[in-house]
Motif scaffolding. Structure first.
Motif, short mmCIF file in Angstrom:
data_model
loop_
_atom_site.label_atom_id
_atom_site.label_comp_id
_atom_site.label_asym_id
_atom_site.label_seq_id
_atom_site.Cartn_x
_atom_site.Cartn_y
_atom_site.Cartn_z
N ASP A 102 27.19 120.33 69.24
CA ASP A 102 28.15 121.00 68.37
C ASP A 102 29.02 120.05 67.54
OD1 ASP A 102 29.46 119.96 70.62
OD2 ASP A 102 31.03 121.49 70.53
N LEU A 103 28.82 118.74 67.70
CA LEU A 103 29.69 117.77 67.05
C LEU A 103 29.18 117.40 65.65
CD1 LEU A 103 32.15 115.81 67.38
CD2 LEU A 103 30.48 114.10 68.15
N PRO A 104 29.99 117.61 64.61
CA PRO A 104 29.59 117.15 63.28
C PRO A 104 29.55 115.61 63.25
CG PRO A 104 31.38 118.75 63.12
CD PRO A 104 31.25 118.36 64.57
N VAL A 105 28.44 115.07 62.78
CA VAL A 105 28.25 113.62 62.69
C VAL A 105 27.78 113.29 61.28
CG1 VAL A 105 27.06 111.60 63.62
CG2 VAL A 105 27.54 113.55 65.12
N HIS A 106 28.39 112.28 60.68
CA HIS A 106 27.98 111.79 59.37
C HIS A 106 27.69 110.30 59.51
CE1 HIS A 106 29.26 115.44 57.24
NE2 HIS A 106 30.24 115.46 58.13
N THR A 107 26.58 109.86 58.95
CA THR A 107 26.20 108.46 59.03
C THR A 107 26.48 107.76 57.70
OG1 THR A 107 23.91 108.89 58.37
CG2 THR A 107 24.40 108.97 60.74
N PHE A 108 26.64 106.45 57.77
CA PHE A 108 26.81 105.64 56.57
C PHE A 108 26.19 104.28 56.82
CE2 PHE A 108 30.58 104.91 59.12
CZ PHE A 108 30.84 103.55 58.99
N ASP A 109 25.91 103.56 55.75
CA ASP A 109 25.38 102.21 55.90
C ASP A 109 25.84 101.34 54.75
OD1 ASP A 109 23.68 102.65 53.65
OD2 ASP A 109 21.94 103.07 54.90
N THR A 110 25.60 100.05 54.91
CA THR A 110 25.74 99.10 53.82
C THR A 110 24.34 98.56 53.55
OG1 THR A 110 26.33 97.37 55.42
CG2 THR A 110 28.14 98.44 54.24
N ARG A 111 24.06 98.36 52.26
CA ARG A 111 22.73 97.91 51.85
C ARG A 111 22.87 96.96 50.67
NH1 ARG A 111 19.56 103.22 50.33
NH2 ARG A 111 18.02 101.65 49.86
N VAL A 112 21.92 96.05 50.58
CA VAL A 112 21.85 95.19 49.41
C VAL A 112 21.42 96.06 48.25
CG1 VAL A 112 20.69 93.22 48.35
CG2 VAL A 112 21.37 93.13 50.76
N HIS A 113 22.11 95.93 47.13
CA HIS A 113 21.82 96.77 45.97
C HIS A 113 20.66 96.16 45.19
CE1 HIS A 113 23.72 99.52 42.70
NE2 HIS A 113 22.49 99.81 42.96
N VAL A 114 19.47 96.60 45.55
CA VAL A 114 18.25 96.17 44.88
C VAL A 114 17.54 97.43 44.39
CG1 VAL A 114 16.02 95.02 45.15
CG2 VAL A 114 18.02 94.14 46.35
N ARG A 115 17.21 97.45 43.14
CA ARG A 115 16.57 98.61 42.54
C ARG A 115 15.29 98.97 43.29
NH1 ARG A 115 16.16 101.32 37.40
NH2 ARG A 115 13.97 101.43 36.81
N MET A 116 15.15 100.24 43.62
CA MET A 116 13.96 100.80 44.26
C MET A 116 13.72 100.25 45.67
SD MET A 116 12.96 102.91 41.93
CE MET A 116 11.28 103.37 42.31
N MET A 117 14.75 99.70 46.34
CA MET A 117 14.61 99.19 47.69
C MET A 117 14.58 100.36 48.67
SD MET A 117 14.46 96.60 49.77
CE MET A 117 15.37 95.11 49.59
N PRO A 118 13.51 100.49 49.43
CA PRO A 118 13.43 101.60 50.39
C PRO A 118 14.22 101.28 51.65
CG PRO A 118 11.48 100.25 50.56
CD PRO A 118 12.30 99.67 49.43
N GLY A 119 14.41 102.29 52.46
CA GLY A 119 15.02 102.11 53.76
C GLY A 119 16.52 102.26 53.75
N SER A 120 17.03 102.85 54.83
CA SER A 120 18.46 103.08 54.96
C SER A 120 18.80 103.24 56.43
CB SER A 120 18.84 104.35 54.20
OG SER A 120 20.09 104.83 54.62
N ALA A 121 19.75 102.45 56.91
CA ALA A 121 20.22 102.61 58.28
C ALA A 121 20.85 103.99 58.46
CB ALA A 121 21.22 101.51 58.63
N ALA A 122 21.55 104.50 57.44
CA ALA A 122 22.19 105.82 57.54
C ALA A 122 21.15 106.91 57.75
CB ALA A 122 23.02 106.10 56.29
N LYS A 123 20.06 106.84 57.00
CA LYS A 123 19.01 107.84 57.14
C LYS A 123 18.37 107.78 58.52
CE LYS A 123 14.60 109.30 55.18
NZ LYS A 123 13.56 109.02 54.19
#
Length: 174
Positions: A102-123
């Protein structure tokens, strides 16, 4: 009622984003019920069993190798000059945590800003949290860094504060 912001940070960028998010939650706090607290803790200090008064969890870390960090990627970060390497990352915290459906959880990450770079720790964290039993886990936001050790890209702190205020609106009674 309380909001818990849990973060993993190695070069200090994700920690700065976590603090800015908490600031945004607190700013929106004028609209929260009285007594709402906002705590920011490094992942190594986060409880695996969340107290019952936690009404929202925000959790984030750096994106390493297109996902959440691992022991090997944290060791690699140390070789590259990281000073704030946690014993565990958000991946291990999620594995060890006791879920609350029942707990609302929101994720976030930091990423190197590279165009079209796949992958995300938040996801990947949101997926892992839902699999663990945190049914309300949602992928939140990515915040950009200029390189592996930063600095944060222009206005990312401002954007993190705004995102914190945005997610805090969910705590506001109707």
């Amino acid at each position: 009622m309380s909001v818990l912001v849990v973060y993993e940070s190695m070069f200090g960028n994700t920690e700065a984003i976590a603090e800015a998010i908490a600031e945004g939650v607190r700013r929106e706090g004028a609209h929260h019920p009285p007594g709402t607290e906002v705590a920011v803790v490094p992942v190594a200090e986060a409880p695996s069993r969340l107290p019952d008064d936690v009404t929202m969890l925000l959790i984030g870390g750096p994106t390493h190798a297109f996902s959440m960090s691992r022991e090997s990627t944290r060791a690699d970060a140390v070789r590259q000059g990281a000073t704030g390497t946690p014993r565990i990352g958000i991946r291990e915290w999620i594995d060890a945590s006791e879920p609350r459906a029942d707990l609302p959880v929101h994720t976030f990450d930091t990423r190197v800003h590279v165009r079209m770079m796949p992958g995300s720790a938040a996801k990947q964290a949101a997926i892992a949290l839902r699999r663990k039993g945190f049914e309300l886990a949602k992928r939140g936001e990515s915040f950009w860094v200029g390189g592996k050790d930063g600095p944060l890209s222009h206005d990312e702190i401002v954007r993190a504060r705004a995102w914190g205020a945005f997610v805090a609106e969910a705590l506001t009674p109707a």
